[in-house]
Design a protein around this motif. Structure first.
Motif, PDB file in Angstrom:
ATOM      1  N   TYR A   1       0.812  -1.219   0.000  1.00 46.53           N
ATOM      2  CA  TYR A   1       0.000   0.000   0.000  1.00 46.53           C
ATOM      3  C   TYR A   1       0.851   1.278   0.000  1.00 46.53           C
ATOM      4  CZ  TYR A   1      -3.756  -3.213   1.329  1.00 46.53           C
ATOM      5  OH  TYR A   1      -4.652  -4.241   1.366  1.00 46.53           O
ATOM      6  N   GLY A   2       2.039   1.203   0.570  1.00 44.20           N
ATOM      7  CA  GLY A   2       2.854   2.405   0.678  1.00 44.20           C
ATOM      8  C   GLY A   2       3.898   2.569  -0.414  1.00 44.20           C
ATOM      9  N   ALA A   3       3.843   1.744  -1.470  1.00 45.67           N
ATOM     10  CA  ALA A   3       4.883   1.775  -2.501  1.00 45.67           C
ATOM     11  C   ALA A   3       4.966   3.139  -3.191  1.00 45.67           C
ATOM     12  CB  ALA A   3       4.638   0.669  -3.527  1.00 45.67           C
ATOM     13  N   GLU A   4       3.825   3.683  -3.611  1.00 50.26           N
ATOM     14  CA  GLU A   4       3.845   4.952  -4.341  1.00 50.26           C
ATOM     15  C   GLU A   4       4.256   6.100  -3.423  1.00 50.26           C
ATOM     16  OE1 GLU A   4       3.546   7.878  -7.268  1.00 50.26           O
ATOM     17  OE2 GLU A   4       3.880   5.716  -7.321  1.00 50.26           O
ATOM     18  N   LEU A   5       3.765   6.112  -2.191  1.00 49.24           N
ATOM     19  CA  LEU A   5       4.158   7.170  -1.260  1.00 49.24           C
ATOM     20  C   LEU A   5       5.658   7.114  -0.986  1.00 49.24           C
ATOM     21  CD1 LEU A   5       3.554   9.477   0.656  1.00 49.24           C
ATOM     22  CD2 LEU A   5       2.937   7.785   2.402  1.00 49.24           C
ATOM     23  N   ALA A   6       6.202   5.909  -0.823  1.00 47.42           N
ATOM     24  CA  ALA A   6       7.647   5.783  -0.585  1.00 47.42           C
ATOM     25  C   ALA A   6       8.441   6.339  -1.762  1.00 47.42           C
ATOM     26  CB  ALA A   6       8.007   4.315  -0.339  1.00 47.42           C
ATOM     27  N   ARG A   7       7.972   6.073  -2.984  1.00 50.20           N
ATOM     28  CA  ARG A   7       8.657   6.618  -4.153  1.00 50.20           C
ATOM     29  C   ARG A   7       8.642   8.140  -4.146  1.00 50.20           C
ATOM     30  NH1 ARG A   7       6.850   1.782  -7.187  1.00 50.20           N
ATOM     31  NH2 ARG A   7       4.742   2.629  -7.224  1.00 50.20           N
ATOM     32  N   ARG A   8       7.494   8.713  -3.815  1.00 45.63           N
ATOM     33  CA  ARG A   8       7.376  10.171  -3.816  1.00 45.63           C
ATOM     34  C   ARG A   8       8.225  10.803  -2.719  1.00 45.63           C
ATOM     35  NH1 ARG A   8       2.743  12.582  -6.485  1.00 45.63           N
ATOM     36  NH2 ARG A   8       1.736  11.029  -7.818  1.00 45.63           N
ATOM     37  N   LEU A   9       8.289  10.180  -1.550  1.00 44.86           N
ATOM     38  CA  LEU A   9       9.105  10.725  -0.463  1.00 44.86           C
ATOM     39  C   LEU A   9      10.589  10.681  -0.829  1.00 44.86           C
ATOM     40  CD1 LEU A   9       7.329   9.202   2.668  1.00 44.86           C
ATOM     41  CD2 LEU A   9       7.248  11.582   1.877  1.00 44.86           C
TER      42      LEU A   9
ATOM     43  N   LYS B   1      11.803  10.755  -3.792  1.00 49.27           N
ATOM     44  CA  LYS B   1      12.020  11.755  -4.846  1.00 49.27           C
ATOM     45  C   LYS B   1      12.290  13.137  -4.253  1.00 49.27           C
ATOM     46  CE  LYS B   1       9.856  13.574  -9.050  1.00 49.27           C
ATOM     47  NZ  LYS B   1       8.644  13.516  -9.934  1.00 49.27           N
ATOM     48  N   HIS B   2      11.692  13.403  -3.082  1.00 47.87           N
ATOM     49  CA  HIS B   2      11.891  14.686  -2.415  1.00 47.87           C
ATOM     50  C   HIS B   2      12.973  14.593  -1.330  1.00 47.87           C
ATOM     51  CE1 HIS B   2       7.965  15.454  -4.319  1.00 47.87           C
ATOM     52  NE2 HIS B   2       8.299  16.731  -4.243  1.00 47.87           N
ATOM     53  N   LYS B   3      13.852  13.598  -1.462  1.00 45.98           N
ATOM     54  CA  LYS B   3      15.027  13.465  -0.586  1.00 45.98           C
ATOM     55  C   LYS B   3      14.667  13.203   0.869  1.00 45.98           C
ATOM     56  CE  LYS B   3      17.337  14.533  -4.267  1.00 45.98           C
ATOM     57  NZ  LYS B   3      17.948  13.445  -5.092  1.00 45.98           N
ATOM     58  N   VAL B   4      13.536  12.549   1.098  1.00 47.71           N
ATOM     59  CA  VAL B   4      13.135  12.171   2.449  1.00 47.71           C
ATOM     60  C   VAL B   4      13.534  10.706   2.670  1.00 47.71           C
ATOM     61  CG1 VAL B   4      11.217  11.860   4.052  1.00 47.71           C
ATOM     62  CG2 VAL B   4      11.223  13.799   2.469  1.00 47.71           C
ATOM     63  N   THR B   5      14.250  10.438   3.728  1.00 44.66           N
ATOM     64  CA  THR B   5      14.694   9.077   4.037  1.00 44.66           C
ATOM     65  C   THR B   5      13.515   8.231   4.513  1.00 44.66           C
ATOM     66  OG1 THR B   5      16.886   9.878   4.663  1.00 44.66           O
ATOM     67  CG2 THR B   5      16.246   7.690   5.458  1.00 44.66           C
ATOM     68  N   VAL B   6      13.332   7.073   3.880  1.00 46.30           N
ATOM     69  CA  VAL B   6      12.236   6.163   4.224  1.00 46.30           C
ATOM     70  C   VAL B   6      12.829   4.913   4.870  1.00 46.30           C
ATOM     71  CG1 VAL B   6      10.293   4.806   3.362  1.00 46.30           C
ATOM     72  CG2 VAL B   6      10.841   7.033   2.324  1.00 46.30           C
ATOM     73  N   ILE B   7      12.268   4.506   6.009  1.00 44.43           N
ATOM     74  CA  ILE B   7      12.726   3.334   6.751  1.00 44.43           C
ATOM     75  C   ILE B   7      11.606   2.293   6.763  1.00 44.43           C
ATOM     76  CG2 ILE B   7      13.576   2.456   8.954  1.00 44.43           C
ATOM     77  CD1 ILE B   7      15.500   4.363   7.589  1.00 44.43           C
TER      78      ILE B   7
ATOM     79  N   GLY C   1      15.646   2.966  16.971  1.00 48.37           N
ATOM     80  CA  GLY C   1      16.583   2.130  16.230  1.00 48.37           C
ATOM     81  C   GLY C   1      16.085   0.724  15.991  1.00 48.37           C
ATOM     82  N   ARG C   2      14.871   0.391  16.503  1.00 48.56           N
ATOM     83  CA  ARG C   2      14.335  -0.947  16.244  1.00 48.56           C
ATOM     84  C   ARG C   2      14.086  -1.156  14.757  1.00 48.56           C
ATOM     85  NH1 ARG C   2      10.771   0.596  20.180  1.00 48.56           N
ATOM     86  NH2 ARG C   2       9.008   0.436  18.724  1.00 48.56           N
ATOM     87  N   ALA C   3      13.743  -0.087  14.053  1.00 48.33           N
ATOM     88  CA  ALA C   3      13.546  -0.151  12.604  1.00 48.33           C
ATOM     89  C   ALA C   3      14.683   0.598  11.929  1.00 48.33           C
ATOM     90  CB  ALA C   3      12.203   0.471  12.216  1.00 48.33           C
ATOM     91  N   SER C   4      15.402  -0.094  11.059  1.00 47.43           N
ATOM     92  CA  SER C   4      16.526   0.547  10.367  1.00 47.43           C
ATOM     93  C   SER C   4      16.697   0.040   8.945  1.00 47.43           C
ATOM     94  CB  SER C   4      17.823   0.314  11.149  1.00 47.43           C
ATOM     95  OG  SER C   4      18.074  -1.080  11.291  1.00 47.43           O
ATOM     96  N   GLY C   5      15.768  -0.798   8.485  1.00 50.49           N
ATOM     97  CA  GLY C   5      15.904  -1.399   7.166  1.00 50.49           C
ATOM     98  C   GLY C   5      15.623  -0.415   6.041  1.00 50.49           C
ATOM     99  N   THR C   6      16.407  -0.513   4.979  1.00 48.86           N
ATOM    100  CA  THR C   6      16.182   0.307   3.793  1.00 48.86           C
ATOM    101  C   THR C   6      15.232  -0.429   2.855  1.00 48.86           C
ATOM    102  OG1 THR C   6      18.403   1.235   3.957  1.00 48.86           O
ATOM    103  CG2 THR C   6      17.274   1.472   1.838  1.00 48.86           C
ATOM    104  N   PRO C   7      14.106   0.151   2.489  1.00 48.72           N
ATOM    105  CA  PRO C   7      13.163  -0.556   1.606  1.00 48.72           C
ATOM    106  C   PRO C   7      13.663  -0.590   0.170  1.00 48.72           C
ATOM    107  CG  PRO C   7      12.367   1.651   2.067  1.00 48.72           C
ATOM    108  CD  PRO C   7      13.600   1.464   2.906  1.00 48.72           C
ATOM    109  N   LYS C   8      13.076  -1.471  -0.621  1.00 50.51           N
ATOM    110  CA  LYS C   8      13.381  -1.518  -2.049  1.00 50.51           C
ATOM    111  C   LYS C   8      12.898  -0.224  -2.700  1.00 50.51           C
ATOM    112  CE  LYS C   8      12.654  -6.531  -2.206  1.00 50.51           C
ATOM    113  NZ  LYS C   8      11.856  -7.632  -2.786  1.00 50.51           N
TER     114      LYS C   8
END
Length: 354
Positions: free
Chosen positions: A66-74, A76-82, A113-120
């Motif tokens: 569900y969050g794939a498109e939002l993650a792409r947009r974030l 694109k605007h140089k926002v780090t997604v975890i 720091g419990r979440a630190s994974g970089t998404p695809k």
């Protein structure tokens, strides 16, 4: 003018809306709000996040769904997604369950720091491979169902139909049924069965054409994504495509070959007790990637001289077939990782230890 404060955000993703929450760097809840999953909604969500301060990172559940498109947009605007995993059941029972609670939990997971994974990233050639492979997988599944339906119909068909078809191999069976002329009397069970078999056979042929077309499209994409991957023994377009999908368009997010092995469910797990010192297969991770490694290992055990010599040596040392397969899959995961991240042409020595 006051300096903007640093904030972190968490987002709980859904089909029609995303629930966002913002916290500061000491964990205080600042705000929460829901936004529709539309272009305007994504833009308003980003503006809303930036209005609270400098966004250090955004924790998000479902970056691959569900969050794939939002993650792409974030991004694109140089926002780090975890990437944030769903809380376990014990934590949900203790904290309750609601969209704002889940959004705040995602932000807190990033802060602690419990979440630190970089998404695809899902914006490159591997994402194109994944989309095309969805069609291929469904066609393969449907074709298998179709041939099973044909065989079941033959089992219960009238004797003259069953005896003529039951011993034919699949290719001859499909050709014979697709070319048959069953007649038009639908009230006759024998005729109705022949009509059903012809339709199923033609469906099988159509699905085979779909699979062939998909293979023709996927092979050059796989070769472009990882030029040396298909040169490895036992690795074909299908298994290579799955391993590329598991790694994603940004395989550098996997910090080591051990991380890739863990992701592919090929990392050994200690299973020692008393005088027994052994490891067992990992049942977690990406099962599709593990299946691809398994198929590569089986192919090498049949056709690769080096692997067959290794199996013979390890069998002589007393290892079971399961343990040998585990060692081979771990070795293959190491080899695959190196070709995904920095293609090489020199062979890697087979493993010597468990």
């Amino acid at each position: 003018m006051a300096e903007p404060i640093a904030v972190l955000a968490g987002i709980d993703t859904h089909t029609d809306f995303h629930q966002a929450a913002v916290i500061d760097t000491i964990g205080r809840h600042l705000a929460t709000q829901a936004f529709p999953t539309t272009p305007d909604g994504y833009r308003h969500l980003l503006d809303w996040l930036l209005s609270h301060g400098e966004v250090i990172a955004v924790g998000m559940e479902g970056t691959g769904a569900y969050g794939a498109e939002l993650a792409r947009r974030l991004r694109k605007h140089k926002v780090t997604v975890i990437e944030v995993d769903r809380p376990d059941r014990r934590a949900r029972r203790a904290s309750g369950k609601s969209d704002p609670v889940d959004a705040y939990a995602a932000a807190t997971a990033v802060l602690s720091g419990r979440a630190s994974g970089t998404p695809k990233t899902r914006d490159g050639i591997v994402e194109a491979i994944r989309a095309l492979r969805v069609v291929r997988k469904s066609a393969v599944k449907s074709r298998t169902q179709t041939i099973n339906q044909i065989r079941n119909l033959i089992v219960t068909a009238p004797g003259e139909v069953r005896e003529r078809l039951r011993s034919l191999p699949t290719s001859d069976l499909i050709t014979t049924l697709a070319r048959s002329r069953p007649g038009a009397d639908l009230s006759d069970p024998s005729c109705a069965v022949k009509i059903a078999l012809r339709r199923l056979a033609r469906r099988y042929q159509h699905l085979t054409e779909e699979i062939t077309d998909a293979d023709r499209e996927l092979r050059p994409l796989v070769a472009q994504a990882a030029p040396t991957l298909l040169d490895l023994p036992g690795v074909g377009p299908e298994t290579a495509a799955q391993l590329l999908i598991t790694a994603g368009d940004n395989p550098d997010r996997l910090t080591s070959e051990a991380a890739f092995a863990h992701l592919s469910a090929a990392a050994p797990i200690p299973a020692s007790s008393g005088r027994t010192d052994r490891h067992r297969l990992n049942r977690g991770g990406d099962r599709a990637a593990n299946n691809a490694l398994h198929m590569i290992a089986l192919t090498r055990m049949r056709h690769d001289t080096r692997t067959r010599d290794y199996v013979t040596r390890r069998t002589t040392q007393g290892l079971s077939k399961k343990d040998i397969l585990r060692c081979l899959k771990r070795f293959i995961a190491r080899e695959i990782y190196r070709h995904l991240t920095r293609p090489i042409s020199t062979p890697t020595p087979l493993p010597h230890t468990t």
